[in-house]
Design a protein around this motif. Sequence first.
Motif, short mmCIF file in Angstrom:
data_model
loop_
_atom_site.label_atom_id
_atom_site.label_comp_id
_atom_site.label_asym_id
_atom_site.label_seq_id
_atom_site.Cartn_x
_atom_site.Cartn_y
_atom_site.Cartn_z
N VAL A 21 0.84 -1.20 0.00
CA VAL A 21 0.00 0.00 0.00
C VAL A 21 0.87 1.25 0.00
CG1 VAL A 21 -1.97 -1.10 1.10
CG2 VAL A 21 -0.25 0.00 2.52
N TYR A 22 0.28 2.35 -0.41
CA TYR A 22 0.95 3.64 -0.46
C TYR A 22 0.91 4.26 0.95
CZ TYR A 22 2.03 8.30 -2.33
OH TYR A 22 2.62 9.52 -2.61
N PRO A 48 -7.93 -4.78 8.16
CA PRO A 48 -9.02 -3.88 8.52
C PRO A 48 -9.61 -3.23 7.27
CG PRO A 48 -6.91 -2.91 9.10
CD PRO A 48 -6.63 -4.29 8.61
N ASP A 49 -10.71 -2.54 7.43
CA ASP A 49 -11.40 -1.92 6.29
C ASP A 49 -10.48 -0.97 5.51
OD1 ASP A 49 -13.72 -3.30 6.80
OD2 ASP A 49 -14.64 -1.67 7.97
N TRP A 50 -9.71 -0.14 6.23
CA TRP A 50 -8.86 0.82 5.54
C TRP A 50 -7.84 0.12 4.64
CZ3 TRP A 50 -3.62 0.69 6.20
CH2 TRP A 50 -3.12 0.13 7.37
N LEU A 51 -7.33 -1.01 5.07
CA LEU A 51 -6.35 -1.73 4.27
C LEU A 51 -7.01 -2.40 3.07
CD1 LEU A 51 -3.49 -2.67 3.82
CD2 LEU A 51 -3.87 -4.50 5.49
N ARG A 52 -8.17 -2.97 3.27
CA ARG A 52 -8.91 -3.57 2.14
C ARG A 52 -9.25 -2.50 1.11
NH1 ARG A 52 -11.28 -7.06 6.09
NH2 ARG A 52 -12.94 -5.58 6.48
N ASP A 53 -9.69 -1.33 1.58
CA ASP A 53 -10.04 -0.23 0.67
C ASP A 53 -8.82 0.23 -0.12
OD1 ASP A 53 -12.62 -0.38 1.61
OD2 ASP A 53 -12.44 1.38 2.93
N ARG A 55 -6.07 -1.45 -0.83
CA ARG A 55 -5.66 -2.49 -1.79
C ARG A 55 -6.60 -2.54 -2.99
NH1 ARG A 55 -4.06 -7.43 2.31
NH2 ARG A 55 -1.89 -6.79 2.66
N ARG A 56 -7.87 -2.27 -2.76
CA ARG A 56 -8.85 -2.34 -3.85
C ARG A 56 -8.84 -1.07 -4.70
NH1 ARG A 56 -13.22 -2.97 -0.93
NH2 ARG A 56 -13.57 -0.73 -0.86
N ASP A 57 -8.89 0.10 -4.04
CA ASP A 57 -9.11 1.36 -4.76
C ASP A 57 -7.86 2.23 -4.91
OD1 ASP A 57 -11.82 0.68 -4.84
OD2 ASP A 57 -12.19 1.63 -2.91
N GLY A 58 -6.84 2.01 -4.08
CA GLY A 58 -5.63 2.83 -4.15
C GLY A 58 -5.78 4.08 -3.33
N PRO A 59 -4.88 5.00 -3.44
CA PRO A 59 -3.79 5.03 -4.41
C PRO A 59 -2.78 3.91 -4.16
CG PRO A 59 -3.52 6.80 -2.83
CD PRO A 59 -4.84 6.13 -2.53
N HIS A 60 -2.18 3.44 -5.26
CA HIS A 60 -1.25 2.33 -5.21
C HIS A 60 0.19 2.82 -5.38
CE1 HIS A 60 -4.70 -0.33 -5.53
NE2 HIS A 60 -5.11 0.35 -6.57
N LEU A 85 -1.07 5.97 -8.32
CA LEU A 85 -2.30 6.00 -9.11
C LEU A 85 -3.38 5.19 -8.41
CD1 LEU A 85 -0.93 5.36 -12.73
CD2 LEU A 85 -1.44 7.55 -11.65
N THR A 86 -4.61 5.59 -8.65
CA THR A 86 -5.74 4.84 -8.11
C THR A 86 -6.08 3.70 -9.08
OG1 THR A 86 -7.38 6.20 -9.21
CG2 THR A 86 -6.68 6.91 -7.00
N THR A 87 -6.94 2.81 -8.63
CA THR A 87 -7.40 1.73 -9.50
C THR A 87 -8.11 2.30 -10.72
OG1 THR A 87 -7.57 0.24 -7.62
CG2 THR A 87 -8.84 -0.35 -9.58
N ALA A 88 -8.90 3.35 -10.53
CA ALA A 88 -9.60 3.99 -11.65
C ALA A 88 -8.59 4.55 -12.66
CB ALA A 88 -10.51 5.09 -11.14
N ASP A 89 -7.52 5.18 -12.18
CA ASP A 89 -6.48 5.70 -13.08
C ASP A 89 -5.83 4.57 -13.88
OD1 ASP A 89 -6.86 8.27 -12.01
OD2 ASP A 89 -5.24 8.02 -10.55
N ILE A 90 -5.54 3.47 -13.21
CA ILE A 90 -4.91 2.32 -13.86
C ILE A 90 -5.85 1.75 -14.92
CG2 ILE A 90 -4.08 -0.04 -13.51
CD1 ILE A 90 -3.14 0.96 -10.69
N ASN A 91 -7.12 1.60 -14.57
CA ASN A 91 -8.09 1.07 -15.53
C ASN A 91 -8.25 2.00 -16.72
OD1 ASN A 91 -8.49 -1.19 -13.95
ND2 ASN A 91 -10.30 -0.35 -12.93
#
Length: 129
Positions: A21-22, A48-53, A55-60, A85-91
Amino acid sequence: MTARKTPQTMKPATAAKKLGVYLDATPAEFQEGVVSRDELNALQADPPDWLRDLRRDGPHPRPVVAARLGVSISGLARAGITDALTTADINQLRSDNPDWLQREREIRAETRMEEQRLRERDAEDGSRR
C-alpha cells in the motif's frame, strides 16, 4: 536466567511496502508508530477496512501500478508517471492503451523472454558439469 526477546519492529514505510500500500494514504496512527512483526501478520491475516479499501481502490505505490499495467517501474518513470495512481487511473490507462504503454509492455515481454533464455542456458550449463 533467560533473555527476554524484544518484538521485531519495523518502520511504517517498511510495513506499507510489505502490505503493498501507499504509505501516505494509510491512517495517521499507522504512519506515526512502529509496526511489530505480529501486528504486520495480523494485518495480513485479517486486514481492517482501511487496508482492504487501499488495496482495492488505491492510491497504489509504483510497484503495484507497474505490476497491474504489466510494465516495469523504470517504464513508468520513462513515461513520466512518478505519482501513485488509483485503480480507476490504472483502468483508464489500460482502456486508453497509449503508445508508451504498448511499448513498455513489449519491452517487458522481451526482457522476460531473455531472462528465461538465460535461465535455461545456465541450467543446461550446470547439468553438463
